[in-house]
Design an enzyme around this catalytic site. Sequence first.
Site, PDB file in Angstrom:
ATOM      1  N   LYS A   1      53.662  41.527  31.192  1.00 46.81           N
ATOM      2  CA  LYS A   1      53.625  40.867  32.504  1.00 46.81           C
ATOM      3  C   LYS A   1      54.861  40.018  32.760  1.00 46.81           C
ATOM      4  CE  LYS A   1      48.746  40.596  33.553  1.00 46.81           C
ATOM      5  NZ  LYS A   1      48.212  41.541  32.581  1.00 46.81           N
TER       6      LYS A   1
ATOM      7  N   HIS B   1      36.375  43.367  36.551  1.00 50.73           N
ATOM      8  CA  HIS B   1      37.656  44.068  36.464  1.00 50.73           C
ATOM      9  C   HIS B   1      37.509  45.582  36.415  1.00 50.73           C
ATOM     10  CE1 HIS B   1      39.464  40.176  36.175  1.00 50.73           C
ATOM     11  NE2 HIS B   1      38.660  39.884  35.193  1.00 50.73           N
TER      12      HIS B   1
ATOM     13  N   ARG C   1      51.261  54.888  35.752  1.00 52.31           N
ATOM     14  CA  ARG C   1      50.515  56.135  35.538  1.00 52.31           C
ATOM     15  C   ARG C   1      49.902  56.585  36.858  1.00 52.31           C
ATOM     16  NH1 ARG C   1      47.106  51.813  34.372  1.00 52.31           N
ATOM     17  NH2 ARG C   1      45.309  51.819  35.765  1.00 52.31           N
TER      18      ARG C   1
ATOM     19  N   GLU D   1      50.345  30.357  36.559  1.00 53.67           N
ATOM     20  CA  GLU D   1      50.480  30.705  37.979  1.00 53.67           C
ATOM     21  C   GLU D   1      49.494  29.875  38.771  1.00 53.67           C
ATOM     22  OE1 GLU D   1      49.508  34.831  38.452  1.00 53.67           O
ATOM     23  OE2 GLU D   1      51.523  35.508  37.957  1.00 53.67           O
TER      24      GLU D   1
HETATM   25  C1  MV4 Z   1      45.057  36.292  39.444  1.00 57.54           C
HETATM   26  C2  MV4 Z   1      43.978  35.868  40.242  1.00 57.54           C
HETATM   27  C3  MV4 Z   1      44.136  34.706  40.962  1.00 57.54           C
HETATM   28  N1  MV4 Z   1      45.289  34.005  40.890  1.00 57.54           N
HETATM   29  N2  MV4 Z   1      46.191  35.558  39.410  1.00 57.54           N
HETATM   30  C4  MV4 Z   1      42.778  39.864  37.286  1.00 57.54           C
HETATM   31  C5  MV4 Z   1      43.312  41.016  36.505  1.00 57.54           C
HETATM   32  C6  MV4 Z   1      44.801  40.874  36.465  1.00 57.54           C
HETATM   33  N3  MV4 Z   1      45.412  42.097  36.865  1.00 57.54           N
HETATM   34  C7  MV4 Z   1      45.120  39.760  37.390  1.00 57.54           C
HETATM   35  N4  MV4 Z   1      43.884  39.217  37.876  1.00 57.54           N
HETATM   36  C8  MV4 Z   1      43.866  38.141  38.691  1.00 57.54           C
HETATM   37  N5  MV4 Z   1      45.001  37.401  38.708  1.00 57.54           N
HETATM   38  C9  MV4 Z   1      46.288  34.439  40.121  1.00 57.54           C
HETATM   39  N6  MV4 Z   1      47.410  33.737  40.060  1.00 57.54           N
HETATM   40  C10 MV4 Z   1      42.824  36.632  40.263  1.00 57.54           C
HETATM   41  C11 MV4 Z   1      42.757  37.763  39.477  1.00 57.54           C
HETATM   42  C12 MV4 Z   1      41.517  38.486  39.554  1.00 57.54           C
HETATM   43  C13 MV4 Z   1      41.470  39.779  40.064  1.00 57.54           C
HETATM   44  C14 MV4 Z   1      42.608  40.461  40.481  1.00 57.54           C
HETATM   45  C15 MV4 Z   1      42.550  41.733  40.989  1.00 57.54           C
HETATM   46  C16 MV4 Z   1      41.297  42.341  41.090  1.00 57.54           C
HETATM   47  C17 MV4 Z   1      40.181  41.718  40.671  1.00 57.54           C
HETATM   48  C18 MV4 Z   1      40.239  40.428  40.152  1.00 57.54           C
HETATM   49  C19 MV4 Z   1      39.071  39.791  39.734  1.00 57.54           C
HETATM   50  C20 MV4 Z   1      39.133  38.534  39.226  1.00 57.54           C
HETATM   51  C21 MV4 Z   1      40.359  37.878  39.122  1.00 57.54           C
END
Ligand code: MV4
Length: 489
Positions: A118, A237, A294, A202
């Site tokens: 990341k 997720h 992918r 973040e």
């Molecule tokens: C976040 C967020 C809120 N704020 N970052 C979850 C998986 C990873 N790919 C990043 N994720 C998140 N990052 C910040 N700064 C909330 C999530 C998140 C989320 C993101 C995409 C789809 C579903 C989610 C479910 C919970 C939290």
Amino acid sequence: MSRIHKLLIANRGEIAVRIARSAKEMGITTVAVYSEADARAPHVQVADEAYLIGPAPSAQSYLQIDRILAVAKESGADAIHPGYGFLSENAQFAERVKEAGLRFVGPSAEAIRVMGDKLSAKQAVEAFGVPLVPGTAYAIESVEKAIEEARRIGFPVMVKASAGGGGKGMRIVHDADGFVEAFTMAVSEAEKSFGNGAVFIEKYVQKPRHIEIQILADQHGHCVYLHERECSIQRRHQKVIEEAPSVVLTPAQRQAMGEAAVKAAQSCHYEGAGTVEFIYDASGEFYFLEMNTRLQVEHPVTECITGLDLVREQLRIAAGEPLGYEQSEIPLLGHALELRVYAEDVKNGFAPDIGALKVYRRPQGPGIRVDDGLEEGMEISIYYDPMIAKLVVHAPNRQAAIERMLRAIQDYIIIGVETTLPFGQFVLGHEAFISGDFDTHFVQDHFLPELLHEGQEAGIAAALAQFRQQQVQPVLSGSVGSISAWRRR
Ligand code: MV4
């Protein structure tokens, strides 16, 4: 530019079948690999040749790089498609495939490596002007430094492991009091789980939508975006429903997000099909989250609205062909929805359900597509992902797509295992989904097992009744050029 003659598909299930179909249409011979659990699986039957690579556990079969390369050599394959999951985002595998003198259907090992971490991903895209969530794009070395940064950003913040993924290695911190403990835990967890303790922080985005952009990039520096997929309806997720386009994006936002995704792809010299994930906040701002290097599970909704075959495009790109179309020529036609049908017992906390598919009848008709990798009578194995199928519908607009999906769920007969079909029906009949007013917390905010209807017929009737009672028309997103009339019909 050199043609692919024989393609080894290093995967199983629906995606292996999906890849074989496009290859066949292109006159490419296909080679399947399979585990002892999959000897009679559809992905073996649809391929021209098939080779046993080991016992059922994927660590002993679908993840065995040496065995897969040995099959490629023995069969005379000149390219390998990794599908999704398994070895698809393994940089070492991509490297080994190339070293063996074969084409890897995907980006370079270097691009996989950059986007697989990341922090290196954030650093790469930041230099290309892609918007990032306010925070740090470097690993934080000390608790003191972390607190200082958190204060600067403002609570609540998220502590994320650079090597994390799929929600693993993330923590929300609401105030300075809880910070030291959360930070220390995050670092030690990241070290234990990923062997890499690098973490960053973040700003926590409170009610985000998850919107991702599909891109295609050829070997000649040309890259286009195939619009967005809205993937906010997920549970722990795990995506449940995906759609294209998103109800919230205006044409201007779609273009801005698409152009940001193209920059992200250019930042790592991307080649092939890829997906750039963004979070979209309540005020309409969007920020880069990560890039998936992918073909994704949910690619069919993009195929529906653009008319492109993404696997064909991947194979053309791997053969060195130019894309052959410009951004302005990518259609956005109608609306598509995908429901992932899992063998899970929704009433029992979504516990995986195993057993035989005693009766299995797919829905049919205009605008309905079922991508699956099982047949009636076959067992759902404990060894692999419990996804039975992807039920995909396409219609001129979102309302018609929802009605079509509800009808398709009604016509889908699966007996022998519990499935998430009734859950899909719940979501599609929910006013928050219908109006488009939802975020990634939808399931948490709105779902209780008691809300499921008994019996498929009754549930569908109730969902349709609720749907028709909606006073407000569902929001329709902007459309592109001359096809907008079709969308509004
Ligand atoms: C976040 C967020 C809120 N704020 N970052 C979850 C998986 C990873 N790919 C990043 N994720 C998140 N990052 C910040 N700064 C909330 C999530 C998140 C989320 C993101 C995409 C789809 C579903 C989610 C479910 C919970 C939290």
